[in-house]
Design a protein around this motif. Structure first.
Motif, PDB file in Angstrom:
ATOM      1  N   LEU A  52      -6.648   8.489  68.157  1.00 28.50           N
ATOM      2  CA  LEU A  52      -5.608   8.001  67.243  1.00 28.50           C
ATOM      3  C   LEU A  52      -5.282   9.048  66.186  1.00 28.50           C
ATOM      4  O   LEU A  52      -4.108   9.329  65.906  1.00 28.50           O
ATOM      5  N   LEU A  53      -6.313   9.651  65.608  1.00 26.85           N
ATOM      6  CA  LEU A  53      -6.087  10.676  64.582  1.00 26.85           C
ATOM      7  C   LEU A  53      -5.472  11.937  65.185  1.00 26.85           C
ATOM      8  O   LEU A  53      -4.715  12.645  64.514  1.00 26.85           O
ATOM      9  N   LEU A  54      -5.776  12.196  66.458  1.00 25.76           N
ATOM     10  CA  LEU A  54      -5.292  13.419  67.100  1.00 25.76           C
ATOM     11  C   LEU A  54      -3.820  13.326  67.492  1.00 25.76           C
ATOM     12  O   LEU A  54      -3.044  14.244  67.220  1.00 25.76           O
ATOM     13  N   VAL A  55      -3.442  12.221  68.134  1.00 27.20           N
ATOM     14  CA  VAL A  55      -2.065  12.117  68.656  1.00 27.20           C
ATOM     15  C   VAL A  55      -1.123  11.422  67.687  1.00 27.20           C
ATOM     16  O   VAL A  55       0.102  11.555  67.806  1.00 27.20           O
TER      17      VAL A  55
ATOM     18  N   GLU B  95     -11.972  19.395  67.275  1.00 24.08           N
ATOM     19  CA  GLU B  95     -10.529  19.539  67.435  1.00 24.08           C
ATOM     20  C   GLU B  95      -9.789  19.033  66.195  1.00 24.08           C
ATOM     21  O   GLU B  95      -8.853  19.663  65.698  1.00 24.08           O
ATOM     22  N   LEU B  96     -10.235  17.889  65.674  1.00 28.50           N
ATOM     23  CA  LEU B  96      -9.607  17.324  64.486  1.00 28.50           C
ATOM     24  C   LEU B  96      -9.872  18.188  63.256  1.00 28.50           C
ATOM     25  O   LEU B  96      -9.000  18.363  62.403  1.00 28.50           O
TER      26      LEU B  96
ATOM     27  N   ALA C  68      -6.969  24.928  66.749  1.00 25.01           N
ATOM     28  CA  ALA C  68      -7.318  23.925  67.745  1.00 25.01           C
ATOM     29  C   ALA C  68      -7.859  24.560  69.007  1.00 25.01           C
ATOM     30  O   ALA C  68      -7.457  25.638  69.403  1.00 25.01           O
ATOM     31  N   LEU C  69      -8.803  23.881  69.624  1.00 28.17           N
ATOM     32  CA  LEU C  69      -9.425  24.404  70.843  1.00 28.17           C
ATOM     33  C   LEU C  69      -8.589  24.146  72.091  1.00 28.17           C
ATOM     34  O   LEU C  69      -8.554  24.964  73.004  1.00 28.17           O
ATOM     35  N   TRP C  70      -7.933  22.980  72.167  1.00 31.01           N
ATOM     36  CA  TRP C  70      -7.283  22.571  73.400  1.00 31.01           C
ATOM     37  C   TRP C  70      -5.776  22.475  73.279  1.00 31.01           C
ATOM     38  O   TRP C  70      -5.111  22.042  74.194  1.00 31.01           O
TER      39      TRP C  70
END
Length: 215
Positions: free
Chosen positions: A151-154, A204-205, A212-214
């Motif tokens: 949720l926090l990522l997208v 990642e966050l 960012a890694l990905w």
């Protein structure tokens, strides 16, 4: 600090009709239980257990073979599983009858009974499996942490719906495959991968868009 993931697979009851009145049943349940109350299959009162094998350990679970004599068959009879509520667990049911009649169902604490009909519904089975995956995610703090990270990522947009839906669908499929014995898994490796996935998501966050890694 000790950390453990919740139990992965539900129990499985597979029943096969051998003749007009004879049935074989395979009962597989996890070795780990949340309470002292056993998780056990319950057959119709008209059925008699004629034999039962000793428990056999298989991966993270144990199973036994049961032979049943049911003079009136299973159609119109109720099969159930006890102990699900006390163990916060669920169970899958597969019934193979004569004339290529096949049934699948999901036992839960609120619905531990299944009335064997004359015809099955594929749509109902698919809905039950999807609900099982969603319920398993909701009951596991490790999964909730991962979904919160997604949720926090997208963010709150259409990508969130696609991401969570794909995660739920994938979890439902893997739950069914493990329970049905299509593949086995080492528990230590699975728990490590769960923790690793949460760690990678946290990194990642923390990195943000710049490092960012990905992405």
């Amino acid at each position: 600090t000790d950390v453990a993931a919740h139990r992965f697979a539900p129990s499985l009851l597979a029943v096969t009709q051998l003749s007009a009145t004879e049935f074989s049943a395979t009962w597989k349940t996890p070795l780990a239980k949340a309470s002292a109350t056993p998780i056990e299959p319950r057959f119709p009162a008209s059925c008699e257990v004629t034999s039962a094998s000793p428990w056999i350990q298989e991966g993270t679970g144990e199973l036994k073979q049961i032979r049943l004599a049911c003079p009136t068959g299973l159609m119109g009879e109720t099969v159930s599983v006890s102990g699900l509520g006390q163990n916060q667990s669920s169970a899958l049911l597969r019934i193979t009858l004569a004339d290529d009649i096949f049934h699948q169902a999901v036992f839960t604490a609120t619905e531990p009974d299944f009335l064997v009909p004359e015809e099955g519904s594929a749509g109902t089975v698919a809905l039950d499996y999807t609900w099982l995956g969603a319920e398993h995610i909701w009951a596991g703090p490790d999964h909730l942490l991962f979904v919160m990270g997604l949720l926090l990522l997208v963010g709150w947009n259409r990508r969130l719906i696609y991401t969570v839906s794909a995660f739920t669908l994938g979890h439902s499929v893997t739950l069914a495959m493990v329970t049905l014995g299509l593949f086995d898994f080492p528990v230590s490796l699975v728990e490590f991968m769960i923790a690793l996935s949460i760690y990678v998501l946290a990194v990642e966050l923390a990195c943000g868009s710049a490092g960012a890694l990905w992405r």
